[in-house]
Design an enzyme around this catalytic site. Structure first.
Site, mmCIF file in Angstrom:
data_model
loop_
_atom_site.group_PDB
_atom_site.id
_atom_site.type_symbol
_atom_site.label_atom_id
_atom_site.label_comp_id
_atom_site.label_asym_id
_atom_site.label_seq_id
_atom_site.Cartn_x
_atom_site.Cartn_y
_atom_site.Cartn_z
ATOM 1 N N CYS A 61 46.767 26.489 -103.559
ATOM 2 C CA CYS A 61 46.085 25.248 -102.565
ATOM 3 C C CYS A 61 47.085 24.950 -101.722
ATOM 4 O O CYS A 61 48.126 24.618 -101.897
ATOM 5 C CB CYS A 61 45.562 24.261 -103.560
ATOM 6 S SG CYS A 61 46.983 23.303 -104.487
ATOM 7 N N ARG A 98 57.295 18.163 -92.799
ATOM 8 C CA ARG A 98 56.216 18.340 -91.894
ATOM 9 C C ARG A 98 55.443 17.325 -91.349
ATOM 10 O O ARG A 98 54.824 17.318 -90.382
ATOM 11 C CB ARG A 98 55.384 19.176 -92.986
ATOM 12 C CG ARG A 98 54.728 18.375 -93.898
ATOM 13 C CD ARG A 98 53.646 19.253 -94.623
ATOM 14 N NE ARG A 98 52.912 18.790 -95.738
ATOM 15 C CZ ARG A 98 53.380 18.515 -97.040
ATOM 16 N NH1 ARG A 98 54.573 18.882 -97.246
ATOM 17 N NH2 ARG A 98 52.585 17.867 -97.861
ATOM 18 N N HIS A 138 46.246 8.798 -95.740
ATOM 19 C CA HIS A 138 44.892 8.535 -96.411
ATOM 20 C C HIS A 138 44.038 8.880 -95.180
ATOM 21 O O HIS A 138 42.810 9.457 -95.125
ATOM 22 C CB HIS A 138 44.788 7.222 -96.819
ATOM 23 C CG HIS A 138 43.474 6.761 -97.359
ATOM 24 N ND1 HIS A 138 42.996 5.424 -97.521
ATOM 25 C CD2 HIS A 138 42.343 7.632 -97.695
ATOM 26 C CE1 HIS A 138 41.685 5.255 -98.071
ATOM 27 N NE2 HIS A 138 41.371 6.740 -98.295
ATOM 28 N N GLU A 156 55.775 24.062 -106.531
ATOM 29 C CA GLU A 156 55.952 23.533 -105.216
ATOM 30 C C GLU A 156 57.363 23.225 -105.078
ATOM 31 O O GLU A 156 57.825 23.010 -103.946
ATOM 32 C CB GLU A 156 55.050 22.383 -104.723
ATOM 33 C CG GLU A 156 55.232 21.393 -106.191
ATOM 34 C CD GLU A 156 53.763 20.298 -105.806
ATOM 35 O OE1 GLU A 156 53.612 20.201 -104.707
ATOM 36 O OE2 GLU A 156 53.611 19.762 -106.802
ATOM 37 N N ASP A 165 53.947 21.838 -99.907
ATOM 38 C CA ASP A 165 55.282 21.069 -100.375
ATOM 39 C C ASP A 165 56.261 22.405 -100.337
ATOM 40 O O ASP A 165 57.525 22.294 -100.110
ATOM 41 C CB ASP A 165 55.204 20.311 -101.730
ATOM 42 C CG ASP A 165 55.051 19.070 -101.332
ATOM 43 O OD1 ASP A 165 55.588 18.342 -100.359
ATOM 44 O OD2 ASP A 165 54.106 18.316 -102.132
#
Length: 754
Positions: free
Chosen positions: A674, A637, A361, A603, A627
């Site tokens: 994206c 990652r 976040h 993904e 992903d």
């Protein structure tokens, strides 16, 4: 042996400085293995030589004086081979070099093992004996294990100075590798944020007002004593006399002539009260935890608890920092998003968090606010950095402590160039994203917050390619109500109307847990997440879809995106629920709703091989490259140990992306992407050449990507793509991209050089 190993590692971890740690190593290892000699050689990076740092058995006068080049002697041979060298008669080996200063001529058997951290040799651990013999497999394995256990600790000591002989809080320039969480570069002053009442997180800090520090400490001590007396009085009639005596023991520990006196002495030496308290308490705890007497070992927990109580009082008593320097870099073990609201925006230059990931976040907020951030810095001695000058490189995920003048000038120049670049890109931000030969490719926004839509639209964003609905869920203390979701979704849809807004259904699990709905799994990235969770909880899914549909009334610019699709059955079940929600709102409530387009995210690698089947069941495809890359490369990652292996430019990733685009075109279904690759100018050029019909990225990336695309033509991009698709390694791909960008004069769109 296991218990011996544990004790050695524990003792070394408790050492106050590097010299003490090395002394422990040579003594304990020599005793455990019964050898005549144990020595530690560490690689001095500046001199490029292995220096004898400590020994037991060789001439102690040689410590610090004897050194060997990597090409010299058996020590250099071990470092070069990066594996153990076990010799029965070392002087007979061709690489043996006699060093008269050490007095080692009487020793024949030799076993040396490298100390390696993250593929770099830091030193060599050596044992020797007078008799001629090869060390057996068990002995060799023991020494290898010791070296492996010590590697991270010695790396931390060497590069951070946290265990060196320099004055406390001062250390030489060092670079620490983490995870790039938000792009940008900043040079500023570290402001360390500590967890409340965490003794291990108190930074070392000197004080100019020692009397005030003593007064604060004595006041906190008094408050804790009063609190303990009050608790003891309340329990007087409920516990035995022996248990009641425990409270008296606590009070004695807190006496100004006991623990308190040691803290006062430490303050008088120049330290602030919180740091002095933490130092004294941790020293007592370490001592008591090592003693044989079980009663005394238990007292370690008592002292630690008392220390936390006093620390909490100190922190509540006004020690929490209220003022921030104008060039603040917030540093902490795990920074909270709420801190962003406490620091004046004009003073906050960057964020450095030991824990956390590029998808946390905090990272999402940092990118949205344009604040450079680096996370996942496992070796960073963060508690010692308060007040230090630091360079934060959010492009590389790098933090440089105590940089030299040359490095500061280098980054100051880059910051100036970056500002100039931003100004120049602002001038063309409103122009269309069209190549020199007229090919148009829409650029869209990735967001999960109440985005600055005015700025996004001024940058030419043609809509929202990915709206992360889970952010609202992550910020709440419970599942948001349907009306709360309607209000938020309506804001986004209205702000970008008539441009399309693609809203991804709830994608929690894996690295995005909800605080009020914890999911405990051994392997969360391969577990109950995304569409798997929402299909198992149709009440959550239906509530969210109804909120999206309600919010779209009269705007008709909603697109729904399904995450983590791995089978056509998931799509069919999700679409059935969406049709149900749409029908209920139209029939039961009479809402004049338009049926939104529904897409699937590619993904999960399995979805790559089902493009035709998926195309028959959805209206569009959107590749989640982050992903997809993670799953293709089997690299988390957000794990600092392997993050360097994660790259969207890996040949397998590029081949996969090319396959998806080709299959989507054959199935006549729109496909966009994206992810971080879309936000990289070179990556965007490759994706355009592959045939992706839309790219979605963070706000800060929009101007740079647009500038790159406007300066190329499609044949150039396709020629570049053809070259990189033949590459066998990530390095080769990156090399080709670097040459291409520089030849076109686009090198200035990349991050800092050197």
């Amino acid at each position: 042996m296991l218990e011996t190993l544990r004790k050695i590692v524990q003792e070394v971890g408790s050492a106050r400085n590097l010299q003490t740690a090395l002394s422990i190593i040579v003594r304990r290892v020599r005793k455990a293995m019964g050898t005549d000699v144990c020595s530690v050689y560490l690689l001095d990076a500046k001199r490029g030589r292995y220096v004898l740092m400590d020994t037991l058995g060789l001439n102690p006068a040689a410590i610090g004086l004897v050194s060997l080049a990597p090409s010299e002697g058996l020590v250099g041979y071990v470092g070069q081979r990066e594996e153990p060298v076990n010799l029965e008669d070392a002087p007979q080996h061709s690489r043996y070099r006699y060093l008269p200063e050490t007095g080692e001529e009487k020793y024949h058997s030799f076993l040396g093992v490298p100390i390696i951290h993250q593929r770099h040799a830091l030193g060599v651990l050596v044992v020797q004996q007078k008799i001629k013999r090869r060390f057996d497999e068990g002995e060799e394995a023991f020494l290898v294990t010791i070296a492996a256990q010590l590697a991270a600790l010695l790396a931390h000591a060497q590069i951070s100075g946290s265990m060196n002989l320099l004055p406390s809080g001062k250390f030489s320039s060092a670079s620490f590798e983490g995870l790039p969480a938000a792009p940008g570069v900043a040079i500023g002053q570290a402001v360390v944020i500590m967890p409340i009442a965490d003794l291990d997180s108190v930074p070392e800090r000197l004080s100019d007002d020692l009397e005030a520090e003593k007064v604060s400490f004595l006041q906190a001590l008094s408050w804790v004593r009063e609190d303990i007396r009050a608790v003891g009085a309340k329990l007087a009639n409920r516990v035995s006399v022996q248990e009641q005596a425990l409270f008296d023991a606590y009070l004695q520990m807190l006496d100004e002539e006991s623990l308190g006196a040691e803290v006062i002495k430490r303050i008088e030496e120049g330290h602030w009260a919180q740091g002095a308290l933490a130092y004294v308490v941790k020293r007592h705890v370490k001592y008591l935890e090592k003693v044989e007497d079980s009663y005394l070992r238990e007292r370690a927990a008592d002292i630690r608890d008392l220390g936390r109580r006093v620390l909490a009082c100190l922190q509540e008593g006004g020690e929490v920092r209220q003022e921030y320097p104008p060039n603040t870099l917030l540093v902490g073990e795990e920074l909270s998003p709420t801190l962003l609201g406490e620091v004046p925006k004009e003073k906050l230059l960057g964020l450095i968090s030991v824990k956390g990931s590029s998808n946390s976040h905090l990272a999402i907020l940092a990118r949205a606010m344009g604040i450079p951030a680096v996370m996942g810095l496992t070796d960073l001695p963060w508690a010692q950095l308060d007040g230090q000058q630091i360079i934060l490189d959010g492009y590389r995920g790098q933090v440089i402590t105590t940089p030299d003048e040359r490095k500061v000038r280098q980054y100051e120049l880059f910051i100036q160039e970056e500002r100039a670049l931003t100004e120049s890109l602002e001038a063309e931000a409103g122009l269309p994203c069209v190549t020199r030969d007229g090919h148009r490719i829409p650029l869209m926004l990735n967001t999960g917050l109440a985005a600055d839509h005015v700025r996004a639209l001024s940058y030419g964003a043609e809509g929202v390619g990915l709206y992360r609905t889970e952010v609202q869920f992550m910020m709440a203390e419970r599942f948001p109500s349907e009306q709360e979701q309607v209000n938020l979704y309506r804001q986004q849809l209205s702000a970008f109307s008539p441009r399309e807004v693609t809203m991804r259904t709830l994608d929690i699990g894996g690295d995005k847990p909800l605080p009020y709905f914890p999911i405990e799994e051994e392997n969360p990235c391969l577990g109950w997440r995304g569409i798997r969770f929402t299909l198992d909880h149709p009440e959550v899914f239906l509530s969210q879809v109804r909120a999206m549909l309600r919010a779209s009334e009269g705007l008709d610019n909603l697109r729904i995106l399904l995450p983590m699709i791995s089978s056509v059955r998931e799509v069919e079940e999700a679409r059935a629920l969406i049709r149900r929600a749409w029908s209920e709102l139209r029939q039961d409530e009479g809402l004049p709703l338009v049926n939104p387009k529904v897409g699937a995210m590619i993904e999960v690698p399995a979805a790559m091989f089902q493009i035709q089947a998926l195309a028959e069941r959805v209206d569009y495809l959107s590749v989640g490259s982050n992903d997809l890359t993670q799953y293709l490369l089997a690299v988390d990652r957000d794990n600092p140990r392997v993050a360097r292996l994660y790259s969207g430019y890996h040949p397998a990733v590029l081949q996969a992306l090319m396959h998806i685009a080709t299959q989507a075109h054959a199935a006549r279904i729109p496909v966009s992407l994206c992810g971080e690759l879309a936000g990289d100018p070179a990556g965007a050029i490759l994706l355009m050449a592959m045939g992706y019909q839309g790219l979605s990225m963070n706000l800060a990336s929009l101007p740079r990507v647009k500038a790159a695309i406007r300066r190329v033509d499609v044949p150039q991009a396709r020629e570049l793509l053809a070259r990189v698709l033949t590459c066998a390694s990530t390095d080769q791909v990156v090399g080709h991209l670097g040459v291409f960008m520089n030849e076109l004069g686009l090198g200035w769109l990349a991050g800092p050089k050197g």
